[in-house]
Enzyme design. Structure first.
Site, PDB file in Angstrom:
ATOM      1  N   LYS A  44       0.876  -1.312   0.021  1.00  0.00           N
ATOM      2  CA  LYS A  44       0.004  -0.021   0.084  1.00  0.00           C
ATOM      3  C   LYS A  44       0.831   1.252  -0.080  1.00  0.00           C
ATOM      4  CE  LYS A  44      -3.699  -2.450   2.208  1.00  0.00           C
ATOM      5  NZ  LYS A  44      -4.450  -2.942   3.512  1.00  0.00           N
ATOM      6  N   GLN A  94      -4.111  -1.534   9.639  1.00  0.00           N
ATOM      7  CA  GLN A  94      -4.252  -2.795   9.110  1.00  0.00           C
ATOM      8  C   GLN A  94      -4.584  -3.870  10.123  1.00  0.00           C
ATOM      9  OE1 GLN A  94      -2.950  -3.361   5.813  1.00  0.00           O
ATOM     10  NE2 GLN A  94      -3.770  -5.414   6.229  1.00  0.00           N
ATOM     11  N   ASP A 106     -10.782   3.163   4.539  1.00  0.00           N
ATOM     12  CA  ASP A 106     -10.852   1.526   4.290  1.00  0.00           C
ATOM     13  C   ASP A 106     -12.517   1.523   4.079  1.00  0.00           C
ATOM     14  OD1 ASP A 106      -8.835  -0.092   4.028  1.00  0.00           O
ATOM     15  OD2 ASP A 106      -8.213  -0.238   6.207  1.00  0.00           O
TER      16      ASP A 106
END
Length: 300
Positions: A53, A97, A120
């Protein structure tokens, strides 16, 4: 019949190029899109995902800041960090994460993130806005699947889409995206899961079959209607002594068998995975664009 391969890597590259253009426009107006990544512990898969990412951020000109934290970190300390990032006006997107260590409640951490920085798309506010059809940050994998289908010229409107899996990350938001009125939606959706009886009866009805169950090779050829479009979300490691790392990545679909039945299919790797990262970049640029008080007041 041999299925057309839906190339997620090429599609993701096209989206990243579009994001690159948006970032240049933001830079010209004095805004530097910034993503703060939070990594707790040293799980190898999580470390690899964050690395990918951040590499994507570099490729499109998004500034990334990594907060690397010990695996025994307390929940309260992590929440304090999230609060700081929420208040930092130079940070437009926050990525925590997952999974988190067992001493930390993931839901509580996600709820702490400011919804306007939830790139997200996991915050209950964004999920709720998605359900009722308001502008929001959509979960990256389902949003990537929609883009993958559209850019492969797969018709979604009016089609029967069967989603295998009901996770908060893929299955549920996928369903809610597909049933909306508008671009890349307006489908009839069936969601199957571990409690579904005679699951293959439903999967064989699908014009578009989306597999997200986390079981390698779960979808076999006899579960797919001839001519269907098959999207494989699974990323599973299976032992393979001939592979350099001792394992290989496979999806939830028995690719070699299903490609002779389906009209189109996404591979693993090189299918949905790159799209997820591309949509994270898209959401981060969007968050930077909405960073002004005027935009935020319109959205949230």
């Amino acid at each position: 019949m041999t299925a057309r391969i839906i190339d997620g890597k090429a599609t993701a590259d096209a989206i990243l190029n579009e994001v690159r253009g948006r970032v240049l426009e933001l830079n010209a107006s004095g805004t530097e899109p910034t993503l703060a990544a939070v990594l707790v512990g040293d799980d190898p898969a999580s470390m690899a995902y964050v690395k990918n990412k951040r590499r994507a951020c570099d490729s499109v000109g998004i500034r990334s800041v990594l907060h690397r934290l010990p695996g025994d970190m307390s929940q309260s300390a992590l929440l304090e960090l999230i609060t700081e990032l929420n208040s930092d006006q130079s940070v437009h997107g926050i990525l925590v994460q997952l999974p988190l260590p067992e001493q930390i409640n993931s839901h509580r951490v996600i709820e702490e993130i400011n919804p306007v920085k939830d790139v997200d798309g996991f915050h209950p506010v964004n999920i709720g806005r998605l359900v009722i059809g308001l502008d929001s940050f959509s979960s990256c994998t389902p949003a990537g699947i929609i883009e993958l289908l559209l850019r492969a010229d797969v018709r979604i409107e009016g089609q029967h889409v069967v989603v295998l899996g009901r996770s908060n990350i893929v299955g549920k938001p996928m369903m809610n995206l597909l049933v909306q009125k508008g671009r890349g939606a307006n489908a009839t959706v069936t969601v199957c899961h571990s409690g579904t009886r005679d699951l293959a009866t439903f999967s064989r009805q699908a014009d578009i079959l989306i597999a997200a169950v986390g079981r390698p090779g779960f979808v076999t050829a006899d579960m797919v209607k001839p001519g269907a479009v098959v999207i494989d979300v699974g990323i599973n490691r299976v032992d393979d002594a001939s592979a350099r790392r001792g394992y290989r990545l496979v999806g939830d679909v028995d690719f070699d068998a299903v490609k002779d039945v389906a009209a189109a299919i996404s591979p693993v790797p090189g299918g949905v995975g790159p799209m997820t990262v591309a949509m994270l970049m898209w959401n981060t640029a969007k968050a930077a664009q909405y960073a002004t008080a005027e935009e935020n007041s319109r959205l949230y």
